[in-house]
Motif scaffolding. Structure first.
Motif, PDB file in Angstrom:
ATOM      1  N   PRO A  24      -2.296  -3.507  10.483  1.00  0.00           N
ATOM      2  CA  PRO A  24      -2.149  -4.310  11.705  1.00  0.00           C
ATOM      3  C   PRO A  24      -3.293  -5.306  11.897  1.00  0.00           C
ATOM      4  CG  PRO A  24      -1.724  -1.990  12.152  1.00  0.00           C
ATOM      5  CD  PRO A  24      -2.216  -2.058  10.736  1.00  0.00           C
ATOM      6  N   ILE A  59       7.111  -3.714   8.797  1.00  0.00           N
ATOM      7  CA  ILE A  59       6.886  -2.269   8.981  1.00  0.00           C
ATOM      8  C   ILE A  59       5.509  -2.041   9.613  1.00  0.00           C
ATOM      9  CG2 ILE A  59       8.398  -1.584   7.070  1.00  0.00           C
ATOM     10  CD1 ILE A  59       5.779  -1.051   5.425  1.00  0.00           C
ATOM     11  N   VAL A 110      -4.639  -7.271   9.747  1.00  0.00           N
ATOM     12  CA  VAL A 110      -4.613  -8.472   8.895  1.00  0.00           C
ATOM     13  C   VAL A 110      -3.286  -9.242   8.906  1.00  0.00           C
ATOM     14  CG1 VAL A 110      -6.395  -7.657   7.296  1.00  0.00           C
ATOM     15  CG2 VAL A 110      -4.010  -7.254   6.751  1.00  0.00           C
ATOM     16  N   CYS A 112       2.945  -8.074  -3.340  1.00  0.00           N
ATOM     17  CA  CYS A 112       1.744  -8.897  -3.131  1.00  0.00           C
ATOM     18  C   CYS A 112       0.636  -8.017  -2.564  1.00  0.00           C
ATOM     19  CB  CYS A 112       2.011  -9.994  -2.112  1.00  0.00           C
ATOM     20  SG  CYS A 112       3.300 -11.125  -2.589  1.00  0.00           S
ATOM     21  N   VAL A 113      -0.514  -8.035  -3.184  1.00  0.00           N
ATOM     22  CA  VAL A 113      -1.647  -7.243  -2.689  1.00  0.00           C
ATOM     23  C   VAL A 113      -2.888  -8.130  -2.608  1.00  0.00           C
ATOM     24  CG1 VAL A 113      -0.753  -5.033  -3.514  1.00  0.00           C
ATOM     25  CG2 VAL A 113      -2.191  -6.419  -5.019  1.00  0.00           C
ATOM     26  N   GLY A 118       0.843  -1.200   0.000  1.00  0.00           N
ATOM     27  CA  GLY A 118       0.000   0.000   0.000  1.00  0.00           C
ATOM     28  C   GLY A 118       0.871   1.239   0.000  1.00  0.00           C
ATOM     29  N   LEU A 145       2.915   2.743   2.246  1.00  0.00           N
ATOM     30  CA  LEU A 145       4.305   2.770   2.721  1.00  0.00           C
ATOM     31  C   LEU A 145       5.205   1.839   1.910  1.00  0.00           C
ATOM     32  CD1 LEU A 145       6.260   4.090   4.573  1.00  0.00           C
ATOM     33  CD2 LEU A 145       5.672   2.474   6.361  1.00  0.00           C
ATOM     34  N   LEU A 181      -1.893  -0.518  18.230  1.00  0.00           N
ATOM     35  CA  LEU A 181      -2.581  -0.843  16.963  1.00  0.00           C
ATOM     36  C   LEU A 181      -3.003  -2.303  16.901  1.00  0.00           C
ATOM     37  CD1 LEU A 181      -0.565   1.122  14.246  1.00  0.00           C
ATOM     38  CD2 LEU A 181      -2.970   1.403  14.861  1.00  0.00           C
ATOM     39  N   VAL A 222      -2.614 -13.268   7.394  1.00  0.00           N
ATOM     40  CA  VAL A 222      -1.659 -13.345   6.280  1.00  0.00           C
ATOM     41  C   VAL A 222      -0.488 -14.270   6.651  1.00  0.00           C
ATOM     42  CG1 VAL A 222       0.080 -12.002   4.991  1.00  0.00           C
ATOM     43  CG2 VAL A 222      -2.263 -11.141   5.192  1.00  0.00           C
TER      44      VAL A 222
HETATM   45  N1  LIG Z   1       1.568   4.885   5.772  1.00  0.00           N
HETATM   46  C1  LIG Z   1       2.533   5.216   6.626  1.00  0.00           C
HETATM   47  O1  LIG Z   1       3.114   6.312   6.564  1.00  0.00           O
HETATM   48  C2  LIG Z   1       2.980   4.261   7.710  1.00  0.00           C
HETATM   49  C3  LIG Z   1       3.945   4.702   8.630  1.00  0.00           C
HETATM   50  C4  LIG Z   1       4.414   3.821   9.613  1.00  0.00           C
HETATM   51  C5  LIG Z   1       3.922   2.510   9.652  1.00  0.00           C
HETATM   52  N2  LIG Z   1       2.977   2.122   8.754  1.00  0.00           N
HETATM   53  C6  LIG Z   1       2.497   0.737   8.820  1.00  0.00           C
HETATM   54  O2  LIG Z   1       2.691   0.155   7.547  1.00  0.00           O
HETATM   55  C7  LIG Z   1       1.655  -0.776   7.287  1.00  0.00           C
HETATM   56  C8  LIG Z   1       1.042  -0.440   5.949  1.00  0.00           C
HETATM   57  O3  LIG Z   1       0.523   0.861   6.014  1.00  0.00           O
HETATM   58  P1  LIG Z   1      -0.034   1.556   4.689  1.00  0.00           P
HETATM   59  O4  LIG Z   1      -0.374   2.935   5.081  1.00  0.00           O
HETATM   60  O5  LIG Z   1       0.906   1.295   3.573  1.00  0.00           O
HETATM   61  O6  LIG Z   1      -1.374   0.705   4.499  1.00  0.00           O
HETATM   62  P2  LIG Z   1      -2.274   0.550   3.192  1.00  0.00           P
HETATM   63  O7  LIG Z   1      -2.021   1.658   2.244  1.00  0.00           O
HETATM   64  O8  LIG Z   1      -3.657   0.329   3.684  1.00  0.00           O
HETATM   65  O9  LIG Z   1      -1.721  -0.794   2.516  1.00  0.00           O
HETATM   66  C9  LIG Z   1      -2.004  -2.073   2.989  1.00  0.00           C
HETATM   67  C10 LIG Z   1      -1.604  -3.066   1.911  1.00  0.00           C
HETATM   68  O10 LIG Z   1      -1.831  -4.386   2.409  1.00  0.00           O
HETATM   69  C11 LIG Z   1      -2.489  -5.126   1.374  1.00  0.00           C
HETATM   70  N3  LIG Z   1      -3.248  -6.225   1.951  1.00  0.00           N
HETATM   71  C12 LIG Z   1      -4.305  -6.183   2.783  1.00  0.00           C
HETATM   72  N4  LIG Z   1      -4.740  -7.428   3.058  1.00  0.00           N
HETATM   73  C13 LIG Z   1      -3.926  -8.267   2.374  1.00  0.00           C
HETATM   74  C14 LIG Z   1      -3.860  -9.661   2.221  1.00  0.00           C
HETATM   75  N5  LIG Z   1      -4.702 -10.475   2.840  1.00  0.00           N
HETATM   76  N6  LIG Z   1      -2.906 -10.168   1.411  1.00  0.00           N
HETATM   77  C15 LIG Z   1      -2.035  -9.367   0.767  1.00  0.00           C
HETATM   78  N7  LIG Z   1      -2.038  -8.040   0.872  1.00  0.00           N
HETATM   79  C16 LIG Z   1      -2.969  -7.498   1.661  1.00  0.00           C
HETATM   80  C17 LIG Z   1      -3.372  -4.123   0.688  1.00  0.00           C
HETATM   81  O11 LIG Z   1      -3.763  -4.620  -0.584  1.00  0.00           O
HETATM   82  P3  LIG Z   1      -5.083  -4.037  -1.325  1.00  0.00           P
HETATM   83  O12 LIG Z   1      -4.758  -2.598  -1.607  1.00  0.00           O
HETATM   84  O13 LIG Z   1      -5.209  -4.873  -2.527  1.00  0.00           O
HETATM   85  O14 LIG Z   1      -6.214  -4.173  -0.350  1.00  0.00           O
HETATM   86  C18 LIG Z   1      -2.409  -2.954   0.608  1.00  0.00           C
HETATM   87  O15 LIG Z   1      -1.528  -3.131  -0.472  1.00  0.00           O
HETATM   88  C19 LIG Z   1       0.647  -0.664   8.424  1.00  0.00           C
HETATM   89  O16 LIG Z   1       0.816  -1.756   9.283  1.00  0.00           O
HETATM   90  C20 LIG Z   1       1.018   0.640   9.123  1.00  0.00           C
HETATM   91  O17 LIG Z   1       0.814   0.543  10.527  1.00  0.00           O
HETATM   92  C21 LIG Z   1       2.492   2.951   7.777  1.00  0.00           C
END
Ligand SMILES: NC(=O)c1ccc[n+]([C@@H]2O[C@H](COP(=O)([O-])OP(=O)(O)OC[C@H]3O[C@@H](n4cnc5c(N)ncnc54)[C@H](OP(=O)(O)O)[C@@H]3O)[C@@H](O)[C@H]2O)c1
Length: 319
Positions: A106, A130, A108, A63-64, A16, A18, A314, A112
């Motif tokens: 967090p 991460i 899922v 992988c998504v 996603g 990050l 989380l 996974v």
């Molecule tokens: N964004 C930030 O700045 C940030 C900063 C620090 C930490 N984090 C941590 O980083 C992690 C990701 O954050 P994000 O903001 O990047 O989240 P996000 O944009 O919601 O991305 C989540 C990703 O996980 C995929 N996913 C969900 N269920 C899945 C499954 N069963 N199998 C495979 N892929 C799956 C989603 O795919 P689909 O899109 O196809 O649903 C998407 O690609 C989180 O745990 C968050 O706490 C994020």
């Protein structure tokens, strides 16, 4: 001294906001000479391999979950032959990688990591998480949750190595700081930390970081971008109110941030920067008084506290 160049396959388990930023940053780092990415050659606790190591990605698998995300990522990275995007194929995706970067929400990570075949697919690999607020020990629990084995803790740790990394979306422009945490009290093989360190040097600076401070680090690196954007927005709106074009105002705010960033990353304290601009009784001092009356600094402190608290929980089902 010789440099180890280690061809490495990377899998992004969840891609996603990050992980896409990290993938973009890694891709844009590839043309640079390897010497840019040398990890420290030695530290007193011998955490790193004695020779500088360069991790060179030879394949990048994302992988998504949804087909629509897969289609849009495939389009985004169509310029790179190294990138493959898979939807609902987590186990084959993990099988393709040497280093797996877990970047799902967090809520899922457990299903996974407990997918049939995942335990075997992770054998001998390094899992970099991460995922916010989820400790290394919880990640091990999730991996071994559905396994009937009675492996000891040390046998689990040998199955795959898990490291936590916190960083922010500025990884996309290779300007993040990556905070690497190992589980307290555990000895990781130097090759594991060296390869993670070297990989994340591709997207900015890297620091070893205590696991118990991961939530605070995440708040500063990711939340901090959002918090500071509020200040930028307020300044831009103010400038537009004075008749400045929005685009010009944004560029000026960006140049202020770049200057501030260089000053505070050097020797200057934030108060020292204010001292360089404001003279007592002067016009900037008048503006600073407005911010003080509005308790802006305390509000930032409180925002940091609240976000750190929420991040550290989380994975708590009550949250
Ligand atoms: N964004 C930030 O700045 C940030 C900063 C620090 C930490 N984090 C941590 O980083 C992690 C990701 O954050 P994000 O903001 O990047 O989240 P996000 O944009 O919601 O991305 C989540 C990703 O996980 C995929 N996913 C969900 N269920 C899945 C499954 N069963 N199998 C495979 N892929 C799956 C989603 O795919 P689909 O899109 O196809 O649903 C998407 O690609 C989180 O745990 C968050 O706490 C994020």
């Amino acid at each position: 001294m010789s440099v180890h160049i280690i061809p490495t396959k990377i899998t992004f388990l969840g891609c996603g906001k990050l992980n896409t930023a990290i993938l973009s940053g890694i891709l844009s780092s590839l043309p640079d000479p390897p010497s840019t990415f040398q990890a420290p050659t030695y530290t007193p606790n011998e955490k790193f391999l004695p020779n500088p190591t360069v991790i060179t990605p030879t394949s990048l698998t994302a992988c998504v979950h949804h087909q629509s995300t897969s289609t849009s990522l495939t389009q985004t990275f169509s310029h790179s032959p190294l990138v493959t995007v898979l939807a609902n194929e987590n186990v084959p995706g993990v099988q393709r990688g040497d280093i797996i970067i877990l970047g799902v929400e967090p809520s899922v990570y457990r299903p996974v990591l407990a997918e049939p075949g995942m335990l075997d697919a992770l054998k001998g690999k390094t899992l970099v998480s991460i995922v916010g607020g989820v400790s290394v020990s919880k990640l091990y629990d999730a991996i071994f949750h559905s396994s009937p084995t009675s492996l000891t803790t040390s046998e689990r740790e040998k199955h795959c190595h898990i490291v936590r990394v916190t960083l922010g979306p500025s990884a996309a422009v290779r300007a993040s700081v990556s905070l690497i945490s190992e589980e307290a009290g555990r000895r990781y093989p130097p090759a594991v930390l060296t390869s993670v360190y070297s990989l994340f040097m591709r997207v900015g600076e890297v620091k070893m970081w205590p696991e118990q401070l991961q939530a605070a680090g995440a708040t500063m690196l990711a939340g901090g971008l959002a918090f500071l954007s509020v200040a930028v927005e307020g300044m831009v709106e103010g400038a537009v109110g004075e008749g400045v074009e929005r685009e010009e105002a944004l560029q000026m705010a960006a140049s202020c941030l770049a200057g501030l960033s260089k000053l505070v990353a050097g020797e200057e304290s934030p108060g020292g920067v204010r001292g360089k601009v404001a003279t007592p009784g002067g016009s900037t001092a008048a503006g600073l008084e407005v911010l003080e009356e509005g308790r802006v600094k305390e509000l930032y402190r409180e925002a940091l506290r609240v976000t750190t608290f929420r991040t550290s929980r989380l994975d708590d089902p009550k949250e």
